[in-house]
Write a protein that holds these residues in place. Structure first.
Motif, mmCIF file in Angstrom:
data_model
loop_
_atom_site.group_PDB
_atom_site.id
_atom_site.type_symbol
_atom_site.label_atom_id
_atom_site.label_comp_id
_atom_site.label_asym_id
_atom_site.label_seq_id
_atom_site.Cartn_x
_atom_site.Cartn_y
_atom_site.Cartn_z
ATOM 1 N N ASN A 307 0.808 -1.209 0.000
ATOM 2 C CA ASN A 307 0.000 0.000 0.000
ATOM 3 C C ASN A 307 0.847 1.267 0.000
ATOM 4 O OD1 ASN A 307 -2.522 1.413 0.172
ATOM 5 N ND2 ASN A 307 -2.131 1.744 2.345
ATOM 6 N N GLY A 308 2.020 1.203 0.635
ATOM 7 C CA GLY A 308 2.890 2.376 0.667
ATOM 8 C C GLY A 308 3.256 2.851 -0.725
ATOM 9 N N PHE A 309 3.480 1.924 -1.644
ATOM 10 C CA PHE A 309 3.786 2.312 -3.022
ATOM 11 C C PHE A 309 2.601 3.031 -3.666
ATOM 12 C CE2 PHE A 309 7.117 -1.031 -2.749
ATOM 13 C CZ PHE A 309 8.192 -0.262 -3.163
ATOM 14 N N MET A 310 1.390 2.570 -3.354
ATOM 15 C CA MET A 310 0.212 3.243 -3.902
ATOM 16 C C MET A 310 0.131 4.683 -3.397
ATOM 17 S SD MET A 310 -2.417 3.078 -5.873
ATOM 18 C CE MET A 310 -2.731 1.343 -6.191
ATOM 19 N N GLU A 311 0.439 4.882 -2.114
ATOM 20 C CA GLU A 311 0.432 6.244 -1.568
ATOM 21 C C GLU A 311 1.492 7.105 -2.256
ATOM 22 O OE1 GLU A 311 -1.736 7.412 0.470
ATOM 23 O OE2 GLU A 311 -2.724 5.541 1.065
ATOM 24 N N LEU A 312 2.646 6.534 -2.513
ATOM 25 C CA LEU A 312 3.722 7.280 -3.188
ATOM 26 C C LEU A 312 3.386 7.539 -4.653
ATOM 27 C CD1 LEU A 312 6.778 5.396 -1.632
ATOM 28 C CD2 LEU A 312 5.987 7.697 -1.065
ATOM 29 N N ALA A 433 -8.298 0.590 -4.571
ATOM 30 C CA ALA A 433 -7.535 1.549 -5.380
ATOM 31 C C ALA A 433 -6.978 0.883 -6.632
ATOM 32 C CB ALA A 433 -6.401 2.153 -4.552
ATOM 33 N N LEU A 434 -6.539 -0.371 -6.510
ATOM 34 C CA LEU A 434 -6.038 -1.097 -7.677
ATOM 35 C C LEU A 434 -7.153 -1.354 -8.689
ATOM 36 C CD1 LEU A 434 -3.656 -3.698 -5.975
ATOM 37 C CD2 LEU A 434 -2.969 -1.846 -7.496
ATOM 38 N N GLU A 436 -9.683 0.524 -9.185
ATOM 39 C CA GLU A 436 -10.152 1.792 -9.743
ATOM 40 C C GLU A 436 -9.091 2.547 -10.532
ATOM 41 O OE1 GLU A 436 -11.550 3.834 -6.290
ATOM 42 O OE2 GLU A 436 -13.386 2.618 -6.117
ATOM 43 N N LEU A 437 -7.934 1.952 -10.733
ATOM 44 C CA LEU A 437 -6.884 2.620 -11.498
ATOM 45 C C LEU A 437 -7.369 2.980 -12.901
ATOM 46 C CD1 LEU A 437 -3.778 0.398 -10.658
ATOM 47 C CD2 LEU A 437 -4.016 2.812 -10.078
ATOM 48 N N SER A 438 -6.934 4.117 -13.382
ATOM 49 C CA SER A 438 -7.171 4.433 -14.786
ATOM 50 C C SER A 438 -6.350 3.476 -15.637
ATOM 51 C CB SER A 438 -6.771 5.874 -15.081
ATOM 52 O OG SER A 438 -5.352 6.024 -14.987
ATOM 53 N N GLU A 439 -6.737 3.302 -16.889
ATOM 54 C CA GLU A 439 -5.990 2.393 -17.756
ATOM 55 C C GLU A 439 -4.547 2.865 -17.937
ATOM 56 O OE1 GLU A 439 -6.889 -0.683 -18.773
ATOM 57 O OE2 GLU A 439 -8.504 -0.200 -17.376
ATOM 58 N N GLU A 440 -4.357 4.169 -17.962
ATOM 59 C CA GLU A 440 -2.997 4.692 -18.113
ATOM 60 C C GLU A 440 -2.149 4.340 -16.900
ATOM 61 O OE1 GLU A 440 -0.530 8.871 -18.848
ATOM 62 O OE2 GLU A 440 -2.718 8.907 -18.692
ATOM 63 N N ASP A 441 -2.696 4.576 -15.686
ATOM 64 C CA ASP A 441 -1.938 4.252 -14.479
ATOM 65 C C ASP A 441 -1.721 2.744 -14.349
ATOM 66 O OD1 ASP A 441 -1.654 6.887 -13.739
ATOM 67 O OD2 ASP A 441 -3.404 6.896 -12.414
ATOM 68 N N ARG A 442 -2.734 1.966 -14.720
ATOM 69 C CA ARG A 442 -2.604 0.506 -14.646
ATOM 70 C C ARG A 442 -1.459 0.022 -15.541
ATOM 71 N NH1 ARG A 442 -6.515 -2.539 -12.721
ATOM 72 N NH2 ARG A 442 -7.985 -0.852 -13.093
ATOM 73 N N SER A 443 -1.317 0.654 -16.704
ATOM 74 C CA SER A 443 -0.273 0.236 -17.641
ATOM 75 C C SER A 443 1.124 0.526 -17.115
ATOM 76 C CB SER A 443 -0.470 0.930 -18.988
ATOM 77 O OG SER A 443 -0.143 2.319 -18.909
ATOM 78 N N LYS A 444 1.234 1.424 -16.122
ATOM 79 C CA LYS A 444 2.547 1.776 -15.575
ATOM 80 C C LYS A 444 3.016 0.809 -14.496
ATOM 81 C CE LYS A 444 2.551 5.532 -18.067
ATOM 82 N NZ LYS A 444 3.281 5.539 -19.349
ATOM 83 N N ILE A 445 2.159 -0.148 -14.132
ATOM 84 C CA ILE A 445 2.498 -1.147 -13.110
ATOM 85 C C ILE A 445 2.736 -2.479 -13.807
ATOM 86 C CG2 ILE A 445 1.727 -2.366 -11.043
ATOM 87 C CD1 ILE A 445 -0.150 0.053 -10.532
ATOM 88 N N ASN A 446 3.865 -3.087 -13.547
ATOM 89 C CA ASN A 446 4.170 -4.385 -14.148
ATOM 90 C C ASN A 446 4.348 -5.427 -13.058
ATOM 91 O OD1 ASN A 446 4.656 -6.231 -16.199
ATOM 92 N ND2 ASN A 446 6.870 -5.905 -16.143
ATOM 93 N N MET A 447 3.325 -6.261 -12.869
ATOM 94 C CA MET A 447 3.440 -7.406 -11.977
ATOM 95 C C MET A 447 4.099 -8.512 -12.784
ATOM 96 S SD MET A 447 2.151 -6.262 -9.177
ATOM 97 C CE MET A 447 2.098 -7.788 -8.239
ATOM 98 N N THR A 448 5.217 -9.035 -12.271
ATOM 99 C CA THR A 448 6.010 -9.943 -13.096
ATOM 100 C C THR A 448 6.679 -11.027 -12.262
ATOM 101 O OG1 THR A 448 7.629 -9.976 -14.899
ATOM 102 C CG2 THR A 448 8.130 -8.552 -13.026
#
Length: 700
Positions: A307-312, A433-434, A436-448
């Protein structure tokens, strides 16, 4: 393509037919488990002694358990509100009671912290391995079934599945099966509560045998509520946040220390004067320039996306984008190019050999992938088509360059990520929050894959380019005075949690020329009213060997240990040790010939005491900069107050004199309206309940 199942039983029938008499199932850690499938399979095998089942996993989660009527009264509304219809895992229930049937085994490589210290079966079955080796070791154990919960979305009539919270081990494991020809039943179970994550988390259905979309699959995600952050934890977090370098890379973990770091970074960026004043009061050696706001931003690269990363991210601090191309990333790091696309971007890529002057199909594909040229640019044989115009496919051709500049270039580089994670776990509002992310913000996160995040092997050039100025911040339980860290087990061999990825991040920090490994710990702990030091002379178990010592932080400061002699290491660790234990530790070090006999701890380091720390931070606490819960709290304001009453009751429960004194002092006192009803103490029916009611009122 995988078989599609709308009911669980049909899938399990086929799974059991495939695996035969001995089922070895690998399933993700944390919330990526398909609980309904695991429970149904467990019950089937439990009822059939002719079959055997082995479960390989980690971090199996169970709703909070109550042990008294008072706990039940307090926690039940909270549990129902926060955990909803989360189904506990049957194997966890039996494992905690050490009542697993003889034909079923459970092995975990990471345990829920402290939960299994007294569980002999779990201790025997613990599988010590690094997170990066979990896939390999599952293969060695003969896994023949892999099951995971996934998210789903439908676009243009086509269903797409996401590994969501746990691509971590799965992305490492599936290729191993293909490489060695293993016969494995691979099943995905849809849970619509899971946030749909994109990029590498999109499931490759060619590597899947079955997908299950059944009524039992969806359920409330297990929540890890935010914990109270103490002043000591804030001090540690503030020190850690002061070492994070602008434009760098950040890794942090879950829990109150992670929240403390996050709050420190937020204050550093938005309330810098107050932030610097706090660090000054704590005796920080960082210069004002090192404590400035984030002009370039940070890149998050952490095995655990918390969650801290989401706040940042919300605050715009996590915003430094990286690209999955080592050459492109190196050009950005050096300042040779910017994220703004120009002809110079093309020239720079030619200079490093990433593309050719005479473009081929691979070059054009690369340029389109990163948005350097737009969708109108294609290659037709030896001709470059730009917005319908035929041009020489040469970047040194004047007309081609002019046409590209006018109509063929993109505006900004595309395909960048500012957050890379292996798995996620957190409070309810984090999951929301995850979602409800916009598609643009979602694309900036890479779960890998965890193999990519936790090490450099196999992608050395890319990892080095992306992870510049990295701060890998982890916690430990104890530190020896010579610099060894104890993070996951006791000297008896009993496991508290697990190594996870800590060793990998520490080793990686030494492999990267500009990275730092930061280990945090409380200087002391209390048990049964007795304080003891978490910095010790020696200990019979080690997680991180002393030759990998780097930076250590307690609430009393920062010890930079890299490249130091043993004499210097001891002095620096004594400087951040609780002063109640400094003399005894110093004497041990001298007695063993590891500390200069003439050394004395300076006077200004002799005030490392909880009460002194509290006094230093009190003005900032009073100003609201260091709240008990910096982000969110699943307890209501009334429940928080009641919790403090219960803590006071617990503190005196074994002291008859203290109980009598409290009851005498509380004569005529009453509880706030509704509190006794909330705790089911309004109608006591026996002596014990009446005593509990009076003690509760006394502790209000």
């Amino acid at each position: 393509m995988p078989n599609l199942y709308s009911d669980l039983d049909s899938c399990i029938n086929d799974l059991m037919d495939f695996a035969g008499e001995r089922i070895v199932i690998g399933t993700p850690l944390g919330i990526g488990k398909p609980n309904a499938l695991l429970n149904s399979l467990y019950r089937r095998v439990k009822a059939d002694p002719s079959r055997k089942l082995r479960i390989l996993t980690a971090l199996s989660l169970q709703k909070p358990q109550t042990s008294s009527a008072l706990e039940e009264a307090f926690l039940r509304p909270f549990i129902d509100r926060v955990f909803g219809n989360y189904p506990d895992l049957d194997y966890v229930t039996d494992l905690r009671q050490q009542k697993l049937p003889a034909n079923i085994e459970v092995s975990e490589f990471f345990l829920k912290s402290g939960d299994y210290l007294r569980n002999d079966y779990a201790q025997r079955q613990y599988m010590a391995t690094h997170y990066t080796h979990a896939a390999r070791d599952m293969l060695l154990q003969g896994v023949n079934v892999v099951a995971q919960a996934v998210a789903v979305r439908e676009q243009n009539g086509f269903k797409e599945y996401s590994l969501s919270c746990n691509p971590d081990v799965t992305l490492d494991l599936l290729p191993l099966f293909a490489a060695n020809g293993s016969r494995v039943f691979r099943v995905l179970v849809v849970n619509r509560e899971l946030p749909f994550m994109v990029n590498d988390a999109i499931a490759n259905l060619d590597l899947v045998d079955a997908t299950v979309d059944c009524p039992e699959g969806p359920h409330t995600l297990f929540s890890a509520p935010n914990m109270n952050v103490s002043l000591a934890e804030y001090a540690i977090g503030l020190h850690a946040s002061s070492l994070v370098r602008d434009g760098g890379t950040l890794q942090i973990g879950i829990g109150s220390l992670g929240d403390a770091i996050t709050q420190g970074l937020l204050l550093r960026d938005s309330q810098n004067a107050d932030y610097q004043a706090m660090l000054q009061s704590l005796g920080s050696q960082q210069t004002p320039a090192q404590l400035g706001p984030f002009e370039q931003g940070l890149y998050g690269c952490s095995e655990m996306f918390v969650n801290g990363f989401m706040e940042l991210m919300r605050a715009g601090i996590i915003r430094r984008q990286v690209y999955n191309h080592a050459g492109l990333q190196a050009l950005i790091n050096s300042g040779r190019i910017t994220h703004r696309v120009s002809l110079d971007t093309l020239d720079a890529l030619v200079e490093i050999g990433a593309i050719r002057t005479v473009l081929n199909e691979a070059d054009v594909a690369l340029l389109r992938r990163y948005g350097i040229v737009n969708h109108t640019v294609n290659l037709a044989g030896n001709t470059l088509m730009i917005n319908g115009l035929a041009m020489p496919a040469r970047l040194d051709d004047t007309i081609t360059r002019a046409t590209l500049e006018k109509v063929g270039l993109g505006e900004e580089l595309q395909g960048g990520h500012y957050m890379t994670g292996g798995f996620f776990l957190g409070p309810r509002d984090f999951y929301q929050a995850l979602r409800e992310l916009s598609e643009e913000d979602r694309s900036k996160i890479n779960m890998t894959a965890i193999g990519f995040i936790n090490q450099l092997y196999g992608q050395d050039a890319l990892g080095r380019a992306q992870r510049k100025d990295a701060s890998f911040i982890n916690t430990c339980m104890m530190m020896t005075l010579l610099g060894s860290a104890v993070s996951d087990a006791l000297e008896s061999g009993r496991v508290v949690s697990g190594v996870g990825g800590q060793y990998n991040f520490v080793a990686m920090s030494h492999a990267l020329p500009d990275a730092q490994s930061i280990l945090m710990l409380r200087a002391s702990r209390e048990s049964a009213g007795e304080a003891s030091s978490n910095i010790v002379w020696n200990y019979g178990y080690t997680t991180i060997p002393r030759q990998l010592r780097d930076i250590v932080i307690t609430e009393y400061g920062v010890a930079d240990l890299r490249g130091r002699t043993d004499n210097e290491v001891i002095q620096r660790l004594l400087a951040i040790t609780d002063s109640r234990f400094q003399d005894a530790l110093m004497a041990q070090a001298k007695a063993n010939g590891k500390l200069d006999p003439a050394y004395e701890i300076p006077a200004h380091q002799r005030q490392n005491l909880p009460e002194v720390l509290a006094e230093k931070l009190k003005p900032f606490k009073d100003k609201g900069l260091l709240p008990d819960f910096p982000f969110s709290c699943d307890l209501t304001p009334e429940e928080l107050k009641i919790a403090k009453v219960l803590q006071r009751m617990k503190a005196i429960k074994d002291n008859k004199w203290a109980i009598a004194k409290a009851l005498w002092a509380a004569r005529g006192k009453s509880a706030p309206i509704g509190w006794l009803e909330r705790m089911q103490l309004d109608k006591p029916s026996n002596f014990t309940e009446r005593l509990t009611q009076k003690l509760f009122i006394a502790c209000v």
